[in-house]
Motif scaffolding. Sequence first.
Motif, short mmCIF file in Angstrom:
data_model
loop_
_atom_site.label_atom_id
_atom_site.label_comp_id
_atom_site.label_asym_id
_atom_site.label_seq_id
_atom_site.Cartn_x
_atom_site.Cartn_y
_atom_site.Cartn_z
N SER A 152 -34.37 -3.98 -16.14
CA SER A 152 -33.10 -4.58 -15.36
C SER A 152 -32.09 -3.51 -14.97
O SER A 152 -31.09 -3.65 -14.15
N ILE A 153 -32.05 -2.35 -15.60
CA ILE A 153 -30.86 -1.29 -15.16
C ILE A 153 -31.28 -0.49 -14.09
O ILE A 153 -32.24 -0.56 -13.81
N SER A 154 -30.32 -0.26 -13.45
CA SER A 154 -30.35 0.74 -12.21
C SER A 154 -29.97 2.25 -12.46
O SER A 154 -30.35 3.13 -11.84
N ARG A 155 -29.51 2.35 -13.71
CA ARG A 155 -29.07 3.79 -14.00
C ARG A 155 -28.83 3.96 -15.62
O ARG A 155 -28.42 2.91 -16.37
N LEU A 156 -29.28 5.08 -15.99
CA LEU A 156 -29.25 5.33 -17.46
C LEU A 156 -28.14 6.31 -17.46
O LEU A 156 -28.50 7.57 -16.87
N SER A 157 -27.21 6.50 -18.53
CA SER A 157 -26.15 7.45 -18.48
C SER A 157 -26.64 8.06 -20.05
O SER A 157 -26.74 7.29 -20.94
N ILE A 158 -26.74 9.53 -20.14
CA ILE A 158 -26.99 10.14 -21.31
C ILE A 158 -25.91 11.04 -21.85
O ILE A 158 -25.50 11.79 -20.50
N SER A 159 -25.30 11.20 -22.94
CA SER A 159 -24.66 12.13 -23.29
C SER A 159 -24.92 12.67 -24.78
O SER A 159 -25.42 11.91 -25.62
N ALA A 169 -21.28 15.85 -23.89
CA ALA A 169 -20.13 14.77 -24.40
C ALA A 169 -18.82 14.89 -24.15
O ALA A 169 -18.21 14.36 -23.74
N SER A 170 -18.60 16.40 -24.38
CA SER A 170 -17.08 16.71 -24.34
C SER A 170 -16.65 16.62 -22.68
O SER A 170 -15.44 16.67 -22.70
N GLU A 171 -17.63 16.65 -21.84
CA GLU A 171 -17.16 16.50 -20.52
C GLU A 171 -17.21 15.39 -19.94
O GLU A 171 -16.37 14.51 -19.47
N PHE A 172 -18.43 14.44 -20.47
CA PHE A 172 -18.49 12.99 -20.34
C PHE A 172 -17.31 12.09 -20.49
O PHE A 172 -16.77 11.45 -19.72
N ARG A 173 -16.65 12.53 -21.60
CA ARG A 173 -15.57 11.33 -22.31
C ARG A 173 -14.48 11.55 -21.35
O ARG A 173 -13.69 10.75 -21.63
N TYR A 174 -14.31 12.52 -20.66
CA TYR A 174 -12.82 12.92 -19.78
C TYR A 174 -12.99 12.67 -18.33
O TYR A 174 -12.26 12.72 -17.66
N ARG A 175 -14.34 12.52 -18.00
CA ARG A 175 -14.73 12.69 -16.45
C ARG A 175 -14.30 11.60 -15.72
O ARG A 175 -14.57 11.39 -14.57
N GLU A 176 -13.91 10.50 -16.33
CA GLU A 176 -13.58 9.22 -15.69
C GLU A 176 -14.80 8.73 -14.70
O GLU A 176 -14.52 8.24 -13.51
N MET A 177 -16.05 8.71 -15.24
CA MET A 177 -17.26 8.32 -14.31
C MET A 177 -17.40 7.02 -13.98
O MET A 177 -17.22 6.07 -14.93
N PRO A 178 -17.44 6.46 -12.83
CA PRO A 178 -17.42 5.01 -12.76
C PRO A 178 -18.77 4.52 -13.21
O PRO A 178 -19.91 5.25 -12.95
N LEU A 179 -18.74 3.47 -13.94
CA LEU A 179 -20.15 2.94 -14.57
C LEU A 179 -20.19 1.38 -14.26
O LEU A 179 -19.24 0.86 -13.98
N ASP A 180 -21.56 0.97 -14.25
CA ASP A 180 -21.69 -0.35 -13.94
C ASP A 180 -22.07 -1.03 -15.09
O ASP A 180 -22.96 -0.70 -16.02
N LYS A 181 -21.53 -2.24 -15.45
CA LYS A 181 -21.60 -3.07 -16.43
C LYS A 181 -23.10 -3.43 -17.11
O LYS A 181 -23.29 -3.51 -18.11
N GLY A 182 -23.94 -3.57 -15.89
CA GLY A 182 -25.20 -4.11 -16.33
C GLY A 182 -26.12 -2.95 -16.75
O GLY A 182 -27.40 -3.24 -17.15
N ASP A 183 -25.78 -1.70 -16.59
CA ASP A 183 -26.49 -0.57 -17.02
C ASP A 183 -26.53 -0.18 -18.67
O ASP A 183 -25.80 -0.98 -19.43
N ALA A 184 -26.99 0.97 -18.86
CA ALA A 184 -27.09 1.29 -20.24
C ALA A 184 -26.92 3.00 -20.42
O ALA A 184 -26.68 3.61 -19.53
N ALA A 185 -26.59 3.24 -21.64
CA ALA A 185 -26.31 4.69 -22.04
C ALA A 185 -26.84 4.88 -23.24
O ALA A 185 -27.25 4.09 -24.18
N LEU A 186 -27.37 6.07 -23.24
CA LEU A 186 -27.88 6.74 -24.55
C LEU A 186 -27.20 7.97 -25.13
O LEU A 186 -26.73 8.67 -24.43
N PHE A 187 -27.13 8.00 -26.35
CA PHE A 187 -26.31 9.14 -27.04
C PHE A 187 -27.34 9.43 -28.06
O PHE A 187 -27.86 9.09 -28.91
N ILE A 188 -27.25 10.89 -27.73
CA ILE A 188 -28.48 11.51 -28.75
C ILE A 188 -27.71 12.31 -29.59
O ILE A 188 -26.84 13.33 -29.38
N SER A 189 -28.05 12.23 -30.99
CA SER A 189 -27.22 13.07 -32.12
C SER A 189 -28.21 13.05 -33.30
O SER A 189 -28.49 12.05 -33.88
#
Length: 364
Positions: A46-53, A82-102
Amino acid sequence: DRGNYRHFMQKEIIEQPEVVAHTLAYYLDLANGAPKQIDSAIDFASISRLSISACGTAYYAGLIGKYWFERYARLPVDIDIASEFRYREMPLDKGDAALFISQSGETADTLASLRYCKGEGLTIGAVVNVRESTIAREADTIFPILAGPEIGVASTKAFTCQLASLASLTVHAAKARATLSDEAIAEMVHDLMELPRLMTEALKVEQEIVGLSRDLAHASDVLYLGRDTAFPLAMEGALKLKEISYIHAEGYAAGELKHGPIALIDEDLPVIVIAPFDAVYEKTVSNMQEVAARGGKIILITDVRGAAASSVDTLKTIVMPDVPNFIAPIIYALPIQLLAYHTAVFMGTDVDQPRNLAKSVTVE
Ligand code: F6R
């Protein structure tokens, strides 16, 4: 306990075929050539985009994941450090998902990116090695990489286990999104199943690489080139070398060579070309010719078919087994790690505890 190994890093490199097998068994039903039922709050259909940081090596794993998710599951991926992602005020869609790799699950910038995405209402997946970590705790779903404790500061087995996890999640996503037939999915699972055997095969180049590391140890700069998934691998190779040998290194997309770095090429610059025999092999070889024409010292990492097809003079050609394109980055990670490791050992640096680096970066 590092057993009979000289360093934890060496032990962690050598144990990769075994740990990757564990990772795959978690995500895939190997007997039936299909994804396994796993705990996942992310609905890939169901997601249309995945964000990874992510940061550092984990970011390079994510970049390779982007090629896979987009190619096989037709899932657009937005990825950033991640150090860029957290400050770049990226428009995100509520229905989407994000992965954090660490690996550690404690990296401050990655955690801040997670909190930002959570605040925007995204479903959060943590691709982590440490299940009790903060990033794991704050996620909706944990995708464990199951590498076991990684002691060497320079990440090796966590990288290949992150890749094995992302490759497996790509299979899950392709199935959920019905972008591939069941036969094609079974083939991807089959390719992944071959990894432990092929990784063991790939590690056999270690002695050859010991010889080569003597040449590399005298360099003041090294350039790594690759296309497609070998491009993030080129950056990972450069990061690994600089971290533990303190030799300056850069990884570039091979196609970017003529847009700047070609100015650096001379007889003193080793250029490591990562080129499996795939759809972009010929393109990479033509870039390699440009390096050769300017007297650059080429170290080519390719497979049996690629070695047979190349007519460019190299200082050394490291030959990997012929492997399916899909899993190539996990195989080619190994000679790259060995090259950094043996160069550092030859130079006598503190391989497991390189200067200025911490295993877990909990401050910004
Ligand atoms: C490189 C390395 C670092 C880490 C980075 C992220 O060998 O170890 O670049 O990959 O600091 O750390 P984690 O994965 O713990 O978030």
